[in-house]
Write an enzyme that holds these catalytic residues in place. Structure first.
Site, PDB file in Angstrom:
ATOM      1  N   HIS A  23      -3.291  13.984   1.257  1.00 34.30           N
ATOM      2  CA  HIS A  23      -3.471  13.017   2.350  1.00 34.30           C
ATOM      3  C   HIS A  23      -2.222  12.961   3.238  1.00 34.30           C
ATOM      4  CE1 HIS A  23      -4.454   9.376   4.549  1.00 34.30           C
ATOM      5  NE2 HIS A  23      -3.350   8.806   4.105  1.00 34.30           N
TER       6      HIS A  23
ATOM      7  N   GLU B 222      -9.222   4.304  -1.911  1.00 32.22           N
ATOM      8  CA  GLU B 222      -8.037   4.170  -2.753  1.00 32.22           C
ATOM      9  C   GLU B 222      -8.406   3.487  -4.069  1.00 32.22           C
ATOM     10  OE1 GLU B 222      -4.720   2.282  -0.841  1.00 32.22           O
ATOM     11  OE2 GLU B 222      -5.173   3.163   1.123  1.00 32.22           O
TER      12      GLU B 222
ATOM     13  N   LYS C 162      -4.099  -1.970  10.365  1.00 31.20           N
ATOM     14  CA  LYS C 162      -4.520  -2.138   8.978  1.00 31.20           C
ATOM     15  C   LYS C 162      -4.794  -3.601   8.614  1.00 31.20           C
ATOM     16  CE  LYS C 162      -3.109   2.112   7.371  1.00 31.20           C
ATOM     17  NZ  LYS C 162      -3.860   3.009   6.488  1.00 31.20           N
TER      18      LYS C 162
ATOM     19  N   ASP D  68       0.840  -1.184   0.000  1.00 27.99           N
ATOM     20  CA  ASP D  68       0.000   0.000   0.000  1.00 27.99           C
ATOM     21  C   ASP D  68       0.882   1.243   0.000  1.00 27.99           C
ATOM     22  OD1 ASP D  68      -2.518   1.144  -0.075  1.00 27.99           O
ATOM     23  OD2 ASP D  68      -2.525   1.511   2.073  1.00 27.99           O
TER      24      ASP D  68
ATOM     25  N   THR E 205      -8.863  -5.467   4.157  1.00 29.46           N
ATOM     26  CA  THR E 205      -8.771  -4.573   3.001  1.00 29.46           C
ATOM     27  C   THR E 205      -9.841  -5.058   2.030  1.00 29.46           C
ATOM     28  OG1 THR E 205      -6.374  -4.385   3.317  1.00 29.46           O
ATOM     29  CG2 THR E 205      -7.258  -3.705   1.167  1.00 29.46           C
TER      30      THR E 205
ATOM     31  N   GLN F  77      -3.300   2.013  15.152  1.00 31.56           N
ATOM     32  CA  GLN F  77      -2.202   2.442  14.286  1.00 31.56           C
ATOM     33  C   GLN F  77      -1.305   3.482  14.966  1.00 31.56           C
ATOM     34  OE1 GLN F  77      -3.669   4.230  10.651  1.00 31.56           O
ATOM     35  NE2 GLN F  77      -1.628   4.684   9.858  1.00 31.56           N
TER      36      GLN F  77
ATOM     37  N   GLU G 181      -9.240  12.610   8.191  1.00 38.95           N
ATOM     38  CA  GLU G 181      -9.016  13.915   7.569  1.00 38.95           C
ATOM     39  C   GLU G 181     -10.314  14.704   7.487  1.00 38.95           C
ATOM     40  OE1 GLU G 181      -6.456  13.761   3.838  1.00 38.95           O
ATOM     41  OE2 GLU G 181      -6.864  11.651   4.221  1.00 38.95           O
TER      42      GLU G 181
ATOM     43  N   ASP H 194      -8.935   0.596   2.307  1.00 39.96           N
ATOM     44  CA  ASP H 194      -7.894   0.180   3.249  1.00 39.96           C
ATOM     45  C   ASP H 194      -8.358   0.538   4.658  1.00 39.96           C
ATOM     46  OD1 ASP H 194      -5.472  -0.322   4.528  1.00 39.96           O
ATOM     47  OD2 ASP H 194      -4.664   1.653   4.016  1.00 39.96           O
TER      48      ASP H 194
ATOM     49  N   GLU I  55     -10.033   4.155   4.092  1.00 33.43           N
ATOM     50  CA  GLU I  55      -9.165   4.895   3.188  1.00 33.43           C
ATOM     51  C   GLU I  55      -9.648   4.572   1.771  1.00 33.43           C
ATOM     52  OE1 GLU I  55      -4.929   4.487   4.031  1.00 33.43           O
ATOM     53  OE2 GLU I  55      -5.212   5.790   5.771  1.00 33.43           O
TER      54      GLU I  55
ATOM     55  N   ARG J 160      -7.436   3.782  13.593  1.00 27.82           N
ATOM     56  CA  ARG J 160      -6.464   4.860  13.839  1.00 27.82           C
ATOM     57  C   ARG J 160      -5.847   4.811  15.218  1.00 27.82           C
ATOM     58  NH1 ARG J 160      -5.326   6.016   8.766  1.00 27.82           N
ATOM     59  NH2 ARG J 160      -7.205   6.592   7.600  1.00 27.82           N
TER      60      ARG J 160
END
Lengths: 395, 395
Positions: A113, A182, A234, A106, A238, A221, A339, A214, A180, A218
């Site tokens: 970002h 993507e 993570k 990834d 996925t 992480q 975000e 993904d 996420e 948080r």
């Protein structure tokens, strides 16, 4: 024989023809192509055992000349008569994970970002971007075993978290579960150990693209990721979309990447355009909360693959690499909720409710479209997932 | 029929019986077990198609009861008459990569190594260990495609590096190519997505252990690794020994880990001892330069597997996880040259020459032994690799 109905303006016309793996009740998974609202069973229309396999890998391994041959044959097939037994309504089939994933990497290729995450995770750092960020596509290896297809529910993960003022970490369900948005790219033909792939060789190796979510815890992480990068934050899941859009369908979507300054090292430079004008849309419980623009990505997928292999690492059929979260410069273009809600401090409106991170029962759907030839558009479909409550929370 | 000669004091007696994949001239790879200086062809002595496979995966997937059954059968077989056509001299066979690697995760479980690397990579940080280090086994996913067996030469990787005072990164062959002497653990029976494995369930899932050399290009790694961890600095190659020593052969090697303070969270606690008293030896061009003691590792392999799965990540047959560099407290117990030479500042004597990092043509052999039952010892064999010059250096 029958003729497949392709509705006017369909995102799945003869300009697209994405591949997937499907089954109908009581039958084995096999390869199909999506046409309008139908699936054409390739194990019926082609005499090639690769299409009777439960993943696209055998077909992908046959290489670009064969991909082009099959695509050309399909483009005439789907506009004429086809055997009736080869056609199924999309609504009547089960869609499976289309590829057997070899290595999954990834990346982190959106400047917006990476800058936003830098400000959120490392507020004391004077620059939101790390010094390496504009010199190489930063990436890390993820877990292949938990790549799943759209429709597979995700169980909220448990793990360690520790707030900055907590005396010690605690264990429990993640309380900052995030997405996420993507794009993912699938390697059809790999490269042996000791060799490498140039950016201009991209189309000989990359078979196609999918939408990728993904999932990111948080809190897990943030506590674990220094110094070796994300792991359990993570690795629990996925999700990818079931249809792999072939690279050949994306010709009209090819654009320049944003200007890359400083100029990349020679191994990251190519003469071909591999930016892609793909528009994504993130729905949270049926409400659109973000429209991330892939065309804004700083690093192209061709550069990501070149970087992955430049040290001689082997690539293989079924390798999957993600672009990293796609975030545009505007708030409503951010592809991750950390975000979008600025670390949870600015809740977003989701219909009649507000949200920061994901709650149990929430459903996320990420869809994407791109320009096709002659002013048409093509679709990637969607990756749709529901969040189930954590298990084993008392461990 | 014949009797296999087991030399007095052999590290490969009936107390060990490691599994591997071998072939003889003109034959297909198949499963064998090492006995003394011979390989016993299991596809001849057992009526089980799993032993005719080119990897151990099918056998490993059969589970612990079957592993125990085969081991018990072998322990009586190898001390009696066996078919002559099932026995080959080790010197006459080619040894192959014994497993098809699913996901590969590398940990960082030696306190001495993590502290040394912290001092070298982050000299401004007041504490050499990160705050999370004693709370969880820090690890990251590595590249499965480049796991190779002992005897496969490694081409020096190219990549980006940037010294702290360089204005911009340069591309070229790594000039700080290093080893990491580790043990690797192989998952035989995985766990489905959404479930997890407790430390006390370790022996139901872990099939056995190998020696692992986690090749590391320190210059590439130092420039790329913030914030998402190592990628190209590691992904070019990981070497493992050809013989997988079954966990059952390590009963006498089981010891307590060092005291873990603070006490780990409940999901990382078990009642069984899974520290392992394994002695490694690193030879550089035929000269022993280090003797890393596995028994000093802070986190046990049972804790690493429990951590990997506690968020619900699926584990699979063929998953490989590395311990991270094994370094003891003494200088001549350090399992990486960056530690042994203190970042290249203190060259070591290698026969008549001195070395900091690896030079082209150098050969590294890592071997390991452990206590067996009744005062015997068992061997893991070795992982032996030669460094070839870089290719594509002008790219």
């Amino acid at each position: 024989m029958t003729v497949i109905d392709i509705p006017e303006g369909s995102l799945f016309g003869a300009n697209n023809l994405p591949y997937g793996v499907f089954s109908t009740a009581g039958t084995e998974p096999r390869v199909g192509v999506r046409v309008g609202d139908s699936v054409l069973d390739l194990s019926v229309v082609f005499d090639d055992p690769a299409f009777a396999e439960p993943t696209l890998n055998a077909f992908m391994a046959q290489g670009r000349a064969r991909w082009d041959e099959v695509r050309a044959a399909l483009q005439s097939l789907v506009t004429g008569d086809v055997p009736a037994e080869a056609v199924h309504a999309v609504a009547d089939v089960e869609l499976h994970l289309p590829i057997e994933v070899a290595d999954y990497v990834d990346f982190y290729a959106s400047e917006n970002h990476a800058s936003n995450l830098g400000r959120l995770f490392r507020p004391d750092n004077p620059s939101p971007l790390m010094p390496n960020w504009k010199h190489l596509p930063v990436g890390y290896h993820g877990r292949s075993s938990t790549v799943v297809v759209s429709g597979v529910d995700i169980v909220r993960p448990c793990g360690q978290r520790k707030g900055p003022n907590d005396p010690a970490p605690v264990f429990g369900p993640s309380i900052r579960l995030d997405i996420e948005a993507e794009m993912g790219f699938v390697v059809g033909v790999g490269s042996p150990m000791g060799s490498s792939i140039t950016p201009d060789e991209f189309a000989d190796h990359c078979f196609g693209a999918v939408i990728l979510n993904d999932w990111s815890a948080r809190d897990i992480q943030a506590w674990e990721y220094v110094p070796l990068g994300p792991n359990l934050g993570k690795s629990f899941a996925t999700s990818i979309s079931p249809w792999v859009v072939p690279l050949a369908a994306l010709e009209a979507a090819r654009v320049d990447t944003p200007v890359q300054d400083p100029e990349p090292l020679p191994y990251l430079k190519g003469t071909e355009k591999w930016g892609l004008d793909i528009d994504l849309e993130v729905e949270w419980n049926g409400h659109v909360v973000s429209r991330p623009p892939y065309a804004q990505m700083y690093w192209s997928p061709a550069q990501m693959l070149a970087h992955t292999s430049v040290n001689g690492a082997a690539t293989r059929t079924g390798d999957l690499f993600g672009s990293g979260t796609i975030s545009g410069p505007e708030k409503d273009q951010r592809g991750a909720f950390i975000e979008l809600t600025w670390g949870g401090k600015e809740p977003v409106q989701v219909g009649d409710e507000t949200r920061t991170f994901l709650e149990d029962g929430d459903e996320i759907a990420i869809s994407a479209t791109a320009p096709g030839p002659d002013g048409t558009r093509i679709g990637f479909g969607e990756v749709r997932t529901r969040i189930l409550p954590a298990k084993d929370a008392g461990r």
